[in-house]
Design a protein around this motif. Structure first.
Motif, PDB file in Angstrom:
ATOM      1  N   UNK A 265       1.865  31.548  13.994  1.00  0.00           N
ATOM      2  CA  UNK A 265       1.661  30.955  15.326  1.00  0.00           C
ATOM      3  C   UNK A 265       0.494  31.638  16.044  1.00  0.00           C
TER       4      UNK A 265
ATOM      5  N   UNK B  70       3.385  22.543  24.693  1.00  0.00           N
ATOM      6  CA  UNK B  70       4.732  22.650  25.246  1.00  0.00           C
ATOM      7  C   UNK B  70       4.769  23.818  26.211  1.00  0.00           C
ATOM      8  N   UNK B  71       5.825  23.850  27.035  1.00  0.00           N
ATOM      9  CA  UNK B  71       5.919  24.894  28.061  1.00  0.00           C
ATOM     10  C   UNK B  71       6.399  26.210  27.454  1.00  0.00           C
ATOM     11  N   UNK B  72       6.080  27.318  28.087  1.00  0.00           N
ATOM     12  CA  UNK B  72       6.525  28.602  27.545  1.00  0.00           C
ATOM     13  C   UNK B  72       8.000  28.864  27.791  1.00  0.00           C
ATOM     14  N   UNK B  73       8.533  29.827  27.037  1.00  0.00           N
ATOM     15  CA  UNK B  73       9.934  30.211  27.223  1.00  0.00           C
ATOM     16  C   UNK B  73      10.079  31.003  28.516  1.00  0.00           C
TER      17      UNK B  73
ATOM     18  N   UNK C 291      12.790  40.266  26.557  1.00  0.00           N
ATOM     19  CA  UNK C 291      13.916  40.893  25.865  1.00  0.00           C
ATOM     20  C   UNK C 291      13.705  40.844  24.342  1.00  0.00           C
ATOM     21  N   UNK C 292      13.279  39.689  23.868  1.00  0.00           N
ATOM     22  CA  UNK C 292      13.097  39.515  22.428  1.00  0.00           C
ATOM     23  C   UNK C 292      11.905  40.326  21.919  1.00  0.00           C
TER      24      UNK C 292
END
Lengths: 110, 314
Positions: free
Chosen positions: B140, B184-187, B194-195
């Protein structure tokens, strides 16, 4: 109608509450709550949803949860692995019935 | 722009909103479009073949301007600011003018351009690093930023940690920024941070301070990709449908002002990319004596839907 499935119909999902609003309200509240972060993260829940969507072969769900997975930070390798998990279970569920087939065949055979 | 929804200006009007400035606290300095990478999501279409970089004369004008207008913080961006040979001079000089200096780095440029000389300057002046790190996934990252960028980014983050950046108790702040690898929109920022913290530590022993998510702005190279890939209308509609009026008070254009490599003022870096001057008037920093820009109007376009989508991106 050229096809039974139209991507634009996904946006009309709410219309299902037009004639039976109480049940729709309960369903959508439950649905929304399920996907909130709990012991599992929203990202993990979206991956499960994507995998299940392929098992039940729902094009609306595949479209929606592919986008959701990307937006929640998953990548294509993770999403593909999730599909292999449900494929293994689905395939395995067929194959394990081979035991039944063998039981019957062995009983009938000399 | 897609015409299936109202313009950003119309939407503001429908909500009875007017976008005006608060006193400017942050000066964003764009050193130009020269960059060692040519990211597919770049709103400035920056790249190795761009030649517009800020010269020493304009830099001195920017420093004078920062002093006159008493900005609290300075945010240095590009292109890749590391490729400007006068970056150490700018940092050393402007640090005595502003309380806080931030440097946006794509990490690979930091690695490629004299980091052994630059990092001591960054540390001496307590420069906050804001580094691009779009994804934990090499494919990615590389598809957005170029082949091999993920590996270099990891190498650079490890080097910065060794230098004390991102480590508890050092005061050398290392913040990460993630842009989605597509239309697409970000998380959510919280979930991503956290991840990132968990995986970066576990896999590479990397530490950082904060992680931010920014949506991709439909301008420059990203706009061209949206058009080419057939995603343009859907993406613009997605941004429009995600309009959240609650984001307005926190928009960066309210308290930040951008200056281009040649010294002209813009309401934000995205307007700079779109060529829309501050309040639609072409003004050079040398023309401004003292101003806080309080209550000045803000130039808007449909790309502004990016910063008002969902919980907002600043």
């Amino acid at each position: 109608m050229e096809t039974y499935y139209n991507p634009a119909d996904l946006l009309k999902f709410n219309n299902i509450g037009k004639d039976v609003p109480e049940l729709a309200k309960k369903f959508f509240e439950y649905y929304g709550a399920v996907f909130l972060e709990g012991e599992l993260s929203e990202r993990e829940k979206s991956l499960i949803a994507l995998a299940v969507a392929h098992t039940i072969q729902c094009p609306y769900c595949i479209d929606a949860y592919t986008k959701a997975c990307l937006e929640k930070g998953s990548n294509l390798a993770e999403m593909t692995e999730a599909l292999h998990v449900v494929t293994a279970i689905r395939g395995g569920a067929s194959l394990v019935h081979g035991v039944q087939m063998r039981n019957v065949a062995e009983k009938l055979s000399i | 722009m897609a015409d299936s929804f109202p313009s950003f200006f119309e939407t503001l009007k429908q909500h009875g909103l007017v976008l005006k400035r608060k006193p400017a606290e942050i000066l964003q300095i764009n050193l130009g479009r020269l960059c060692n990478q040519a990211c597919k999501h770049c709103h400035l279409s920056a790249g190795p073949h761009k030649r517009d970089i800020m010269n020493r004369n304009t830099m001195d004008e920017v420093i004078d301007f920062a002093q006159r207008c008493k900005f609290k913080a300075v945010d240095i961006t590009g292109g890749a600011p590391e490729m400007n040979p006068d970056l150490p001079y700018l940092i050393e000089t402007i640090s005595s003018v502003a309380d806080q200096v931030m440097l946006r780095s794509n990490l690979s440029a930091l690695l490629d351009y004299s980091h052994d000389q630059l990092i001591p300057v960054l540390k001496k002046n307590r420069v906050i690093l804001v580094s691009s790190f779009p994804s934990l996934n090499p494919a990615q990252t590389d598809s957005q930023r170029g082949i091999g960028v993920f590996e270099k980014s990891i190498e650079a983050l490890m080097l910065l940690n060794r230098q004390g950046y991102g480590m508890d108790g050092t005061g050398f702040l290392l913040n990460l920024v993630s842009n989605p690898s597509g239309a697409f929109l970000p998380s959510s920022q919280k979930a991503l941070e956290k991840r990132y913290r968990e995986i970066l530590k576990k896999k590479w022993g990397i530490n950082f301070n904060n992680a931010y998510t920014f949506a991709n702005v439909p301008l420059g190279r990203f706009e061209a990709w949206l058009q080419q890939s057939g995603n343009y209308d859907d993406y613009l509609t997605l941004l429009y449908k995600s309009f959240n009026p609650c984001t307005l008070p926190g928009l960066m254009c309210r308290n930040q002002i951008s200056v281009s490599f040649d010294g002209y003022l813009f309401d934000c870096d995205f307007n700079l990319a779109a060529g829309v001057y501050k309040a639609f008037e072409k003004t050079h920093i040398s023309q401004i004596r003292v101003s806080s820009f309080d209550k000045d109007p803000i130039a808007v376009g449909n790309h502004c839907y990016t910063c008002t989508a969902g919980t907002g991106f600043t």
